[in-house]
Design a protein around this motif. Sequence first.
Motif, short mmCIF file in Angstrom:
data_model
loop_
_atom_site.label_atom_id
_atom_site.label_comp_id
_atom_site.label_asym_id
_atom_site.label_seq_id
_atom_site.Cartn_x
_atom_site.Cartn_y
_atom_site.Cartn_z
N LEU A 112 -3.34 3.87 -6.85
CA LEU A 112 -2.82 3.81 -8.22
C LEU A 112 -2.28 5.17 -8.65
O LEU A 112 -1.23 5.26 -9.28
CB LEU A 112 -3.89 3.33 -9.20
CG LEU A 112 -4.61 2.02 -8.87
CD1 LEU A 112 -5.38 1.52 -10.09
CD2 LEU A 112 -3.65 0.95 -8.38
N TYR A 113 -3.00 6.22 -8.27
CA TYR A 113 -2.52 7.56 -8.58
C TYR A 113 -1.23 7.87 -7.83
O TYR A 113 -0.27 8.39 -8.41
CB TYR A 113 -3.58 8.61 -8.23
CG TYR A 113 -3.04 10.02 -8.28
CD1 TYR A 113 -2.80 10.65 -9.50
CD2 TYR A 113 -2.74 10.70 -7.10
CE1 TYR A 113 -2.28 11.94 -9.54
CE2 TYR A 113 -2.22 11.99 -7.14
CZ TYR A 113 -1.99 12.60 -8.36
OH TYR A 113 -1.46 13.86 -8.40
N ALA A 114 -1.19 7.54 -6.55
CA ALA A 114 -0.01 7.82 -5.74
C ALA A 114 1.23 7.15 -6.32
O ALA A 114 2.32 7.74 -6.37
CB ALA A 114 -0.23 7.36 -4.30
N TYR A 115 1.06 5.92 -6.78
CA TYR A 115 2.20 5.18 -7.32
C TYR A 115 2.60 5.71 -8.70
O TYR A 115 3.78 5.96 -8.96
CB TYR A 115 1.86 3.69 -7.41
CG TYR A 115 3.03 2.85 -7.86
CD1 TYR A 115 4.06 2.52 -6.98
CD2 TYR A 115 3.12 2.40 -9.17
CE1 TYR A 115 5.15 1.76 -7.38
CE2 TYR A 115 4.20 1.64 -9.59
CZ TYR A 115 5.21 1.32 -8.70
OH TYR A 115 6.29 0.57 -9.11
N ASP A 116 1.62 5.87 -9.58
CA ASP A 116 1.92 6.32 -10.94
C ASP A 116 2.47 7.74 -10.98
O ASP A 116 3.30 8.07 -11.84
CB ASP A 116 0.67 6.22 -11.82
CG ASP A 116 0.26 4.77 -12.09
OD1 ASP A 116 1.13 3.88 -11.95
OD2 ASP A 116 -0.92 4.54 -12.41
N ALA A 117 2.03 8.58 -10.05
CA ALA A 117 2.50 9.96 -10.00
C ALA A 117 3.82 10.09 -9.25
O ALA A 117 4.37 11.19 -9.14
CB ALA A 117 1.45 10.86 -9.35
N LYS A 118 4.34 8.96 -8.72
CA LYS A 118 5.61 8.95 -7.99
C LYS A 118 5.61 9.93 -6.81
O LYS A 118 6.57 10.66 -6.58
CB LYS A 118 6.78 9.26 -8.93
CG LYS A 118 6.87 8.36 -10.15
CD LYS A 118 7.04 6.90 -9.77
CE LYS A 118 7.15 5.99 -11.00
NZ LYS A 118 7.15 4.55 -10.65
N LEU A 119 4.51 9.94 -6.08
CA LEU A 119 4.44 10.83 -4.92
C LEU A 119 5.47 10.38 -3.88
O LEU A 119 5.65 9.17 -3.65
CB LEU A 119 3.04 10.80 -4.31
CG LEU A 119 1.88 11.31 -5.18
CD1 LEU A 119 0.58 11.28 -4.39
CD2 LEU A 119 2.16 12.70 -5.73
N PRO A 120 6.13 11.33 -3.22
CA PRO A 120 7.15 10.98 -2.22
C PRO A 120 6.52 10.56 -0.89
O PRO A 120 6.57 11.27 0.11
CB PRO A 120 7.94 12.28 -2.08
CG PRO A 120 6.95 13.37 -2.39
CD PRO A 120 6.05 12.79 -3.43
N ILE A 121 5.94 9.37 -0.89
CA ILE A 121 5.29 8.87 0.32
C ILE A 121 6.04 7.64 0.83
O ILE A 121 6.69 6.92 0.06
CB ILE A 121 3.80 8.55 0.09
CG1 ILE A 121 3.60 7.71 -1.19
CG2 ILE A 121 3.00 9.84 -0.09
CD1 ILE A 121 3.54 6.26 -1.00
N LYS A 122 5.95 7.42 2.15
CA LYS A 122 6.67 6.30 2.78
C LYS A 122 5.75 5.33 3.50
O LYS A 122 6.19 4.26 3.92
CB LYS A 122 7.71 6.85 3.77
CG LYS A 122 8.85 7.61 3.10
CD LYS A 122 9.66 6.70 2.18
CE LYS A 122 10.82 7.42 1.54
NZ LYS A 122 11.57 6.56 0.60
N SER A 123 4.47 5.71 3.65
CA SER A 123 3.54 4.78 4.29
C SER A 123 2.17 4.88 3.63
O SER A 123 1.79 5.93 3.10
CB SER A 123 3.42 5.05 5.79
OG SER A 123 2.54 6.13 6.04
N PHE A 124 1.47 3.78 3.68
CA PHE A 124 0.15 3.67 3.05
C PHE A 124 -0.72 2.82 3.96
O PHE A 124 -0.42 1.65 4.21
CB PHE A 124 0.31 3.05 1.67
CG PHE A 124 -0.94 2.51 1.02
CD1 PHE A 124 -2.18 3.09 1.22
CD2 PHE A 124 -0.87 1.41 0.17
CE1 PHE A 124 -3.32 2.59 0.61
CE2 PHE A 124 -2.00 0.89 -0.45
CZ PHE A 124 -3.23 1.48 -0.23
N SER A 125 -1.80 3.40 4.47
CA SER A 125 -2.73 2.67 5.33
C SER A 125 -3.96 2.28 4.51
O SER A 125 -4.65 3.15 3.97
CB SER A 125 -3.16 3.54 6.52
OG SER A 125 -2.02 3.94 7.25
N VAL A 126 -4.23 1.00 4.42
CA VAL A 126 -5.28 0.50 3.53
C VAL A 126 -6.64 0.63 4.20
O VAL A 126 -7.21 -0.33 4.72
CB VAL A 126 -4.98 -0.96 3.13
CG1 VAL A 126 -5.96 -1.41 2.04
CG2 VAL A 126 -3.55 -1.09 2.63
N VAL A 127 -7.17 1.85 4.17
CA VAL A 127 -8.49 2.13 4.75
C VAL A 127 -9.30 2.99 3.77
O VAL A 127 -8.78 3.95 3.20
CB VAL A 127 -8.37 2.86 6.12
CG1 VAL A 127 -7.85 1.91 7.18
CG2 VAL A 127 -7.48 4.08 6.02
#
Length: 370
Positions: A255-270
Amino acid sequence: MKKIYFFSCFLFLLMFLVACSNGDSSKSNGSQQQDEQEKVNENSKTDSSTSTSNEEYVLKLAHGFPTGAFHHTFMEWFAEDVHNRSDGRLTIDIFPSGQLMPPDQEVPAILQGQIDMSHSSSPVLAGFDPIWNVYELPFIFDYDPKDPGVFLENRIKFNNTENGGQKIAELMEEEGLKVISLGFTDMFGSVFTTSVDNLVTGPESAEGLKLRTPGGMIGPETAKAIGASSTTIAGSEVVTALQQNVVDGLLTTPLYAYDAKLPIKSFSVVPLFNSVTPVIMSLEKFESLPKELQDVLVKSGTALEQYAKEKVNKRALEVYSSMEEEGVEVYYPSEEEIQAWNEATQPARELFKKEVEGGSELLETLESIK
């Protein structure tokens, strides 16, 4: 002569009767006055009791998060719930965004009486007492990668367990803090990278990556356990570090990564860490409140945990979907990969067991409720 004698007797008898009548009247008036005074005193006591029971209180709560974040909106909800349950007798004044002090100074401020309450976080509290590092451990709660509710239920279950979260709350009371709520504002922390080329599918695929971690005792050990190197970067510098490839990614929450608009391209759900954001207050201040208002705070704290669960669960599902729509590769590990992650990160749990007093008991509790 007889007439004079009888007249004298009659006059004496009349005077005697009048005297007795006056005496009885005096006694009656005195008794009535005493009764009236007792009633006045009793009414005075009643009024005083009513005044005490209607006394109003204001608590000062500080936190370091912006007003748009769940950390603040949850506190607004909590303050309203407390106000309603107490019929307006208990008000919480909220000071967000570090207005009064940095987050790491909130606990000392509570103990010194500068503020009454804080919406803190387990990483910050771990600096006060290392027992809070339990929430920074990887894979401590069973979870379903595609159903956030499973993880949230297990975290609440641990928080409510006598030898789990309630044991931590008990230890805090020995240090002058009352834990009102063991709530949270996000899901578990995971691996995010700046490129799909660095997508992490299992612990072996993380080897060699440079990851920004929350710091502290456990984060660096978790990165090391999966073969990555860790670095601590201030929150204000994270976006720049990611954009300039100073790091390949980071451990953070979705939620933080998305709301803060971090420049990320992958997310591993662990679930590599599992922070909570407790509401804590001065134990002395808590115990100074009337018993009924203490109960209000406890009940509102419990209600906050359920409210947080509903909001975070809903928001997580929305964010996972939105990330995929915006081109982020969301990786859901298989059962075999989850097992590999669990085994690979065992050294972080061993460190906690070795270095933290009471750590072994908490880990045993975690195993017993899985």
